[in-house]
Design a protein around this motif. Structure first.
Motif, PDB file in Angstrom:
ATOM      1  N   ARG A   1       7.942  -5.276  19.364  1.00  0.00           N
ATOM      2  CA  ARG A   1       9.058  -5.756  20.177  1.00  0.00           C
ATOM      3  C   ARG A   1       9.970  -6.678  19.360  1.00  0.00           C
ATOM      4  O   ARG A   1      11.192  -6.555  19.377  1.00  0.00           O
ATOM      5  N   SER A   2       9.342  -7.566  18.603  1.00  0.00           N
ATOM      6  CA  SER A   2      10.094  -8.489  17.770  1.00  0.00           C
ATOM      7  C   SER A   2      10.924  -7.726  16.719  1.00  0.00           C
ATOM      8  O   SER A   2      12.108  -7.999  16.526  1.00  0.00           O
TER       9      SER A   2
ATOM     10  N   ILE B   1      22.801  -8.231  25.078  1.00  0.00           N
ATOM     11  CA  ILE B   1      21.878  -8.168  23.942  1.00  0.00           C
ATOM     12  C   ILE B   1      21.693  -9.531  23.275  1.00  0.00           C
ATOM     13  O   ILE B   1      20.578  -9.910  22.913  1.00  0.00           O
TER      14      ILE B   1
ATOM     15  N   GLU C   1      13.905 -14.934  19.919  1.00  0.00           N
ATOM     16  CA  GLU C   1      13.384 -14.500  18.627  1.00  0.00           C
ATOM     17  C   GLU C   1      13.661 -15.603  17.603  1.00  0.00           C
ATOM     18  O   GLU C   1      14.815 -16.011  17.442  1.00  0.00           O
TER      19      GLU C   1
ATOM     20  N   CYS D   1      16.713 -15.386  14.436  1.00  0.00           N
ATOM     21  CA  CYS D   1      17.234 -14.038  14.675  1.00  0.00           C
ATOM     22  C   CYS D   1      18.695 -13.920  14.256  1.00  0.00           C
ATOM     23  O   CYS D   1      19.336 -14.908  13.905  1.00  0.00           O
TER      24      CYS D   1
ATOM     25  N   LEU E   1      19.163 -11.385  25.128  1.00  0.00           N
ATOM     26  CA  LEU E   1      17.843 -10.759  24.987  1.00  0.00           C
ATOM     27  C   LEU E   1      17.116 -11.209  23.708  1.00  0.00           C
ATOM     28  O   LEU E   1      15.895 -11.317  23.680  1.00  0.00           O
ATOM     29  N   ILE E   2      17.880 -11.481  22.658  1.00  0.00           N
ATOM     30  CA  ILE E   2      17.271 -11.814  21.365  1.00  0.00           C
ATOM     31  C   ILE E   2      17.136 -13.315  21.159  1.00  0.00           C
ATOM     32  O   ILE E   2      16.570 -13.755  20.159  1.00  0.00           O
TER      33      ILE E   2
ATOM     34  N   LEU F   1      18.179  -3.724  17.485  1.00  0.00           N
ATOM     35  CA  LEU F   1      19.228  -4.204  18.390  1.00  0.00           C
ATOM     36  C   LEU F   1      20.446  -4.738  17.643  1.00  0.00           C
ATOM     37  O   LEU F   1      21.566  -4.656  18.133  1.00  0.00           O
TER      38      LEU F   1
ATOM     39  N   HIS G   1      13.930  -6.110  18.320  1.00  0.00           N
ATOM     40  CA  HIS G   1      14.989  -7.103  18.566  1.00  0.00           C
ATOM     41  C   HIS G   1      15.721  -7.465  17.283  1.00  0.00           C
ATOM     42  O   HIS G   1      16.944  -7.561  17.255  1.00  0.00           O
ATOM     43  N   ARG G   2      14.963  -7.690  16.230  1.00  0.00           N
ATOM     44  CA  ARG G   2      15.544  -8.208  14.985  1.00  0.00           C
ATOM     45  C   ARG G   2      16.325  -7.172  14.200  1.00  0.00           C
ATOM     46  O   ARG G   2      17.314  -7.510  13.542  1.00  0.00           O
TER      47      ARG G   2
END
Ligand code: 0WD
Ligand code: CA
Length: 421
Positions: free
Chosen positions: A300-301, A345, A352, A355, A348-349, A308, A304-305
């Motif tokens: 998932r990480s 988005i 993190e 990020c 959403l990140i 996305l 995202h990194r």
């Protein structure tokens, strides 16, 4: 700190986008705009430090993230000025005949993406380098729409600073976060407009020529997903029994402005909302993606990194508001489908650690374009300024005359040198 934000990448029906909140002060003049433009040379490498004087201008550009962490730059709402289609034989048409319509699938559709790979796949020839040719054909076909109404001067016929593919701008946006693949961008100044066209790097060519069979098949999966999700007409259904032909494309042509850079670029659009009440382009467009299913927090990480970031940059540029993602298992079966609003988005990140940031992407792109404007000064269709970047290095460039890098075709130069009727 957010006080001066002028456009945020969150808003989707908007005049400006801005990264993480609605309604920043859009009336404020951007710090990078017009008379208030102060070249932020702190990230341009200088050969000698002469404090408090005009710093000597460097011929390289830093790609370090920290250099671009300032307010979000002005990015005007992209406006579609036209479109074109490429048919199954890669022929150009100045119309939307290749437009496709989004058909909402079940949440867990179990599409088999491997179906047809051996028997119903016609793949575009990647050895053919089209450069900017399709965009240039579109410009010639639509020249009257594009000529500045203020300047009747025949030597400055296009009212744009830059003409390029959206994909090239996506690469620029993601550069401060890219650690693997460098790029080469050829730039030619012609009649005052800067044309940017990518040149395949040696490393990219080697990778393409030695692509493992598994990767070739997985490239097909993305196109097969489009076939499962798109219909040819507003009231027909997708036809997964048909041939997947990657020569076919529908491209939007948009105009916008990033601080003081007037841009014209084109990007391929997968499909549009088929509801007749949908907003006009580009707000009705939908980008389709496939990605490996996410089973662990680490996956998932990484999603995202890395994923996305690319998805955001690609769709944010032309103002495409949503990405519909098919998550597939190892065998190419789509196990779930999820919609990502581009405007959400950056939220959403947020959790993190360390990020990527939309503002860094946009400020780097803006400064790169300023760097190009400043360095690519000779107005000559056969001169190429070749901008080059490798991860962990600065951007550099070299100048080439009448070389293999020249990319503006004679038919375009001839047509644009003629004064318009
Ligand atoms: O010759 C070249 N070096 C390039 C040609 C580089 C980039 C683009 N193109 C041309 C092609 O004519 C293509 O039709 O650009 C069109 C797409 O341009 P874009 O929208 O600026 O490119 P990008 O955003 O990188 O890709 C959009 C889609 C891709 O979808 P995904 O979901 O995988 O990002 O266009 C396809 C691909 O389906 N695509 C290409 N199609 C033809 N030639 C190419 C390519 N080189 N790259 C991506
Ligand atoms: Ca796509």
């Amino acid at each position: 700190m957010d006080r001066h934000r002028s456009r945020s990448p969150t808003s989707s029906s908007h005049h400006h986008y801005s990264p993480n909140r609605r309604g920043g002060d859009n009336r404020r003049r951007n710090h990078c705009d017009g008379a208030q433009f102060r070249p932020s040379n702190h990230h341009l490498h200088q050969s000698s430090a002469t404090p408090r004087q005009t710093p000597p201008r460097s011929q390289t550009l830093s790609t370090r993230r920290e250099a671009y962490e300032r307010d979000f730059p002005l990015y005007k709402q992209p406006v579609e000025v036209g479109c074109f289609s490429l048919d199954s034989r890669r022929r150009f048409f100045n119309d939307s005949r290749q437009m496709r319509y989004y058909v909402e699938p079940e949440r867990s559709p179990n599409f088999d993406l491997r179906d047809g790979y051996k028997e119903r796949y016609v793949k575009r020839d990647e050895n053919v380098k089209e450069k900017l040719d399709h965009i240039l054909r579109w410009i010639i076909a639509n020249r009257s729409k594009l000529t500045s109404k203020l300047t009747t001067n025949a030597s400055c016929p296009l009212d744009f600073d830059f003409v390029t593919w959206r994909g090239h701008l996506t690469k620029l946006l993601t550069t401060p976060y890219e650690t693997r693949e460098g790029w080469l961008l050829a730039v030619t100044r012609f009649n005052g407009t800067l044309y940017i066209s990518e040149v395949e790097t040696e490393a990219a060519r080697r990778e393409r020529e030695n692509r493992p069979e598994r990767n070739k098949e997985m490239m097909y999966w993305g196109y097969k997903f489009e076939q499962y999700m798109c219909a040819d007409d507003t009231n027909s259904e997708p036809d997964p029994s048909g041939v997947v032909n990657t020569n076919e494309a529908f491209c939007t042509v948009v105009q916008t402005r990033l601080t003081d850079h007037k841009l014209l670029f084109s990007g391929e659009v997968d499909c549009r909302d088929r509801d007749p009440g949908a907003p006009p382009p580009p707000a009705c467009y939908v980008e389709l993606k496939t990605s490996a299913e996410i089973c662990t927090p680490k996956q998932r990480s990484n999603f995202h990194r890395f994923k996305l970031l690319k998805w955001w940059a690609q769709s944010f540029l032309p103002g495409v508001p949503r990405v519909v993602a098919g998550f597939r298992d190892h065998d190419g079966t789509v196990v779930s489908v999820e919609t990502f609003q581009i405007s959400k988005i950056s939220q959403l990140i947020k959790n993190e650690y360390n990020c990527w940031k939309p503002t860094v992407c946009m400020n780097f792109c803006c400064d790169f374009l300023s760097f190009v404007k400043r360095e690519a000064t000779e107005d000559n269709p056969s001169v190429v300024y070749l901008f080059s970047w490798e991860p962990h290095n600065d951007v550099t460039y070299s100048v080439h005359r009448d070389s293999r890098y020249s990319f503006l075709p004679d038919w375009y130069i001839k047509e644009m040198t003629r004064s318009p009727e």
